[in-house]
Design a protein around this motif. Structure first.
Motif, PDB file in Angstrom:
ATOM      1  N   VAL A  42      -5.268  -5.965 -11.711  1.00 19.05           N
ATOM      2  CA  VAL A  42      -4.424  -5.031 -10.975  1.00 19.05           C
ATOM      3  C   VAL A  42      -5.306  -4.124 -10.118  1.00 19.05           C
ATOM      4  O   VAL A  42      -6.253  -3.524 -10.618  1.00 19.05           O
ATOM      5  N   LEU A  43      -4.983  -4.073  -8.833  1.00 23.14           N
ATOM      6  CA  LEU A  43      -5.709  -3.200  -7.914  1.00 23.14           C
ATOM      7  C   LEU A  43      -4.757  -2.140  -7.383  1.00 23.14           C
ATOM      8  O   LEU A  43      -3.589  -2.415  -7.113  1.00 23.14           O
ATOM      9  N   LEU A  44      -5.264  -0.940  -7.240  1.00 19.94           N
ATOM     10  CA  LEU A  44      -4.458   0.166  -6.722  1.00 19.94           C
ATOM     11  C   LEU A  44      -4.929   0.505  -5.315  1.00 19.94           C
ATOM     12  O   LEU A  44      -6.130   0.677  -5.085  1.00 19.94           O
ATOM     13  N   LEU A  45      -3.974   0.612  -4.407  1.00 19.94           N
ATOM     14  CA  LEU A  45      -4.281   1.049  -3.041  1.00 19.94           C
ATOM     15  C   LEU A  45      -3.945   2.531  -2.957  1.00 19.94           C
ATOM     16  O   LEU A  45      -2.792   2.929  -3.051  1.00 19.94           O
ATOM     17  N   ILE A  46      -4.986   3.352  -2.836  1.00 15.70           N
ATOM     18  CA  ILE A  46      -4.809   4.810  -2.879  1.00 15.70           C
ATOM     19  C   ILE A  46      -5.148   5.405  -1.520  1.00 15.70           C
ATOM     20  O   ILE A  46      -6.150   5.039  -0.895  1.00 15.70           O
ATOM     21  N   LYS A  47      -4.304   6.296  -1.088  1.00 14.07           N
ATOM     22  CA  LYS A  47      -4.572   6.982   0.172  1.00 14.07           C
ATOM     23  C   LYS A  47      -5.631   8.046  -0.062  1.00 14.07           C
ATOM     24  O   LYS A  47      -5.548   8.822  -1.014  1.00 14.07           O
ATOM     25  N   LYS A  48      -6.657   8.039   0.785  1.00  9.95           N
ATOM     26  CA  LYS A  48      -7.736   9.012   0.638  1.00  9.95           C
ATOM     27  C   LYS A  48      -7.249  10.408   0.997  1.00  9.95           C
ATOM     28  O   LYS A  48      -6.368  10.574   1.834  1.00  9.95           O
ATOM     29  N   ARG A  49      -7.852  11.383   0.303  1.00 15.19           N
ATOM     30  CA  ARG A  49      -7.519  12.760   0.620  1.00 15.19           C
ATOM     31  C   ARG A  49      -8.043  13.121   2.012  1.00 15.19           C
ATOM     32  O   ARG A  49      -9.152  12.749   2.379  1.00 15.19           O
ATOM     33  N   ALA A  50      -7.233  13.860   2.731  1.00 11.64           N
ATOM     34  CA  ALA A  50      -7.667  14.301   4.059  1.00 11.64           C
ATOM     35  C   ALA A  50      -8.767  15.340   3.898  1.00 11.64           C
ATOM     36  O   ALA A  50      -8.743  16.144   2.951  1.00 11.64           O
TER      37      ALA A  50
END
Length: 353
Positions: A42-50
């Motif tokens: 399982v891979l998680l696609l996480i939005k990077k913090r601005a």
């Protein structure tokens, strides 16, 4: 999301992939195989913090003002705030003397515990064999051991082996410092002289005596008495191996001040090879004396009785390795750290301390 837009999941500058099980952030430049990703992982696609916005000038000024308000007081402010307090002069020598008193007391305890351990171990029918095995640990003393790689580097440069060994011992096995010492003393007529406190004849005699004692064995005629005598000889051999060895550099430095070798060695022995403390001892009242180091504690004192009643100490005194540790720390106190970290002797030393 539109391909190529800022919200495109493939745009790695705004997103990151995380392996769910290991919580490892996957590297952009590596392949699936290189990251060791398996089927059904399982891979998680996480939005990077601005990134945080740059502070405004008004905010910077406010922050600097706050820092100035919280800044530690300077010397003048401290003196002003403490002007009405009574003055106290701390005696810095007290802490030094307290530490010296602790070391002196600990040494007395070790001297007396050695006597107790020897008596206990002499009652063990397997004592001689136990000590032969334990004594093998002392066959190569740290002071006699030379770094073979460092020695080879110096000899390959063209320096004689005996001279290279002396240089390494004087410079704590540092090749660079040893090389500098060899170059500096190349024309010194005393460059091949033995180190202070150590002569080849003494080393040879000691090796011969140790060899003779190591090969001695109990006679079949009076096995009990012979075993006891052999154990006594082994104890003497251990003590002889653990004789105090002064730091050669400290000896040379103190002798250059005008003190003779014997009193310099005594000073270093009393002060655990600490050159500055040894210098103070030589210039002061010379207390404690070298003879005081061999005196034990009053065996009837509450302190010593409390130590003997400790179960951990009682068990440790039946272990030959504990006796070896005590002997080593008596003559080389700087080695106490290695015995404190030893799983067999560490608990005993912790209880005593």
């Amino acid at each position: 999301c539109l391909p190529g837009s800022l919200e495109d999941p493939k745009t790695m500058t705004h997103h990151k992939l995380i392996h769910a099980t290991s919580e490892k952030v996957l590297t952009d430049t590596k392949t699936v195989l290189e990251e060791n990703i398996q089927d059904r992982d399982v891979l998680l696609l996480i939005k990077k913090r601005a990134p945080p916005p740059l502070p405004k000038m008004a905010d910077v000024s406010a922050e600097e003002k706050r820092k100035q308000e919280q800044k530690a007081p300077d010397k003048d402010a401290i003196l002003k705030a403490t002007a009405n307090l009574p003055s106290r002069n701390a005696d810095r020598t007290v802490a030094h003397h307290n530490m010296r008193d602790f070391q002196t007391e600990l040494r007395k305890i070790l001297v007396s515990l050695i006597e107790v351990a020897q008596k206990l171990l002499a009652l063990n029918p397997d004592a001689v064999e136990l000590f032969k095995k334990a004594n093998a640990m002392l066959d190569e003393d740290e002071e006699d051991r030379v770094d073979e790689i460092a020695l080879r580097q110096l000899t390959e440069m063209g320096f004689p082996e005996s001279r290279a060994v002396k240089a390494l011992r004087l410079n704590h096995m540092s090749v660079t410092q040893a090389m500098e010492w060899l170059i500096e003393h190349a024309d010194d007529p005393a460059v091949d002289a033995p180190l202070p406190g150590q002569t080849p004849s003494e080393a040879t005699a000691e090796a011969g005596a140790a060899s003779a004692e190591a090969t001695a064995g109990p006679s079949s005629e009076a096995e009990g008495e012979e075993a006891k005598d052999e154990l006594t000889e082994i104890f003497k051999k251990i003590r002889r191996k653990r004789e105090f060895r002064p730091d050669p550099r400290a000896v040379i430095a103190l002798m250059e001040m005008g003190f003779d070798e014997k009193e310099v060695v005594d000073a270093l022995r009393v002060n655990n090879n600490q050159q500055n403390a040894a210098c103070e001892w030589l210039l002061g009242d010379r207390k404690p004396s070298p003879e005081d180091l061999d005196k034990g504690i009053d065996t009837n004192s509450p302190l010593f009785q409390a130590i003997l009643e400790n179960p951990v100490v009682q068990l440790g005194l039946t272990n030959p390795k504990t006796l070896l540790a005590f002997e080593d720390m008596l003559e080389n106190p700087l080695n106490s750290t290695q015995w404190m970290n030893d799983p067999e002797t560490g608990p005993v030393m912790l209880q005593i301390s």
